[in-house]
Write a protein that holds these residues in place. Sequence first.
Motif, PDB file in Angstrom:
ATOM      1  N   ASP A   1       9.103   4.510  -6.905  1.00  0.00           N
ATOM      2  CA  ASP A   1       9.031   3.467  -5.889  1.00  0.00           C
ATOM      3  C   ASP A   1       7.826   2.565  -6.125  1.00  0.00           C
ATOM      4  OD1 ASP A   1       7.424   5.642  -5.366  1.00  0.00           O
ATOM      5  OD2 ASP A   1       7.805   5.672  -3.198  1.00  0.00           O
ATOM      6  N   VAL A   2       6.677   3.171  -6.430  1.00  0.00           N
ATOM      7  CA  VAL A   2       5.462   2.394  -6.718  1.00  0.00           C
ATOM      8  C   VAL A   2       5.627   1.620  -8.020  1.00  0.00           C
ATOM      9  CG1 VAL A   2       2.993   2.521  -7.194  1.00  0.00           C
ATOM     10  CG2 VAL A   2       4.016   4.023  -5.471  1.00  0.00           C
TER      11      VAL A   2
ATOM     12  N   VAL B   1       7.772  -1.606  -7.777  1.00  0.00           N
ATOM     13  CA  VAL B   1       7.132  -2.822  -7.271  1.00  0.00           C
ATOM     14  C   VAL B   1       6.584  -3.647  -8.432  1.00  0.00           C
ATOM     15  CG1 VAL B   1       5.190  -3.714  -5.921  1.00  0.00           C
ATOM     16  CG2 VAL B   1       6.588  -1.852  -5.011  1.00  0.00           C
TER      17      VAL B   1
ATOM     18  N   ARG C   1       9.790  -0.473  -2.910  1.00  0.00           N
ATOM     19  CA  ARG C   1       8.754   0.379  -2.313  1.00  0.00           C
ATOM     20  C   ARG C   1       9.288   1.258  -1.183  1.00  0.00           C
ATOM     21  NH1 ARG C   1       5.587  -3.475  -0.887  1.00  0.00           N
ATOM     22  NH2 ARG C   1       6.245  -3.578   1.293  1.00  0.00           N
TER      23      ARG C   1
END
Length: 324
Positions: free
Chosen positions: A286-287, A290, A315
């Motif tokens: 998820d990080v 970005v 995110r």
Amino acid sequence: MEDIIKIAKDIAKNGGRLYLVGGAVRDELNKIESHDKDFCVTGLSSDTFEKLFPEAHKRGKSFLVYDLFGNEFAMARSEKKIGNLHTDFEITSNENITIEEDLKRRDITINSIAKDVLTNKIIDPFNGIEDLKNGIIKATSKSSFKEDPLRAYRAARFASKFNFNVDSDTIKLMNELKSDLKYLSEERVFDEFRKAINSDYPYIFFDILKQADILDVHFIEIYKLIGAIQPVQYHPEGDSYNHSLLALKMAASITKDEKIRFSALVHDLGKGLTPPDEYPHHLNHDVNGVKQVKKLGKRLKMPNSWIKCGTVAAREHMRGRYIW
């Protein structure tokens, strides 16, 4: 339509012909309403056209196009590539250029059909009608297709527009243009990408680029999802690439909002950065997603609203399950 008929008659009186061309003819044959109608003038010099229609507004520096009564009229022309930029063409436009020569310079056969305005006769020298019936995207000619590398993306985009297949020879031509794609401006690439995202079958665009092995040129973040294995119990659809295209397909089935469709496509981009020895798990994707969304968005000069929506999707998408 009365204005168009009158224009066609005035052109005919002076030795020329007026044709409806391109997408308008394709859509008419496909029984789709077309809002943009382009016309091609043959057998007439630009000087004569300007004298006949002094109210016509001339635009375009490299070739002759006129706005008249809300429609576009182009003088028949042929083209020859002389450089790498999309403006690097040698244009020949005169009364001796035939409608067949003008159609030959166009990208794909279903866009290379014309209709005589006065007689309604269809001119289809490249069998575009047959390809339209069979659901095939095919290059009009090898030489003209390779004149502009953007046509590789256009072929994929039209496939996504109509849910058509791209024939194998055209796939090969698209691949042969791979080294030239780097010369395309970000704006032109994003324009095709945006049109594909807004099509009825946007996921097809990426699968066609994958078939042609050119997905990695401008869409490397999506390309890296290929082979990124996921836990099969949660993702029976396959790798992260298949998952992302399935998400795009589902988004397209419920909304026409281009930002939401884009967000569905890029929500898992972080999985493309997972080391293979960590498969099928994707810690911190998820990080990482970005960062990938921002890279893709900035490289193609996407609107900030797209980048913002895409980064939120990357995110926060893991939190979605808690909403239910």
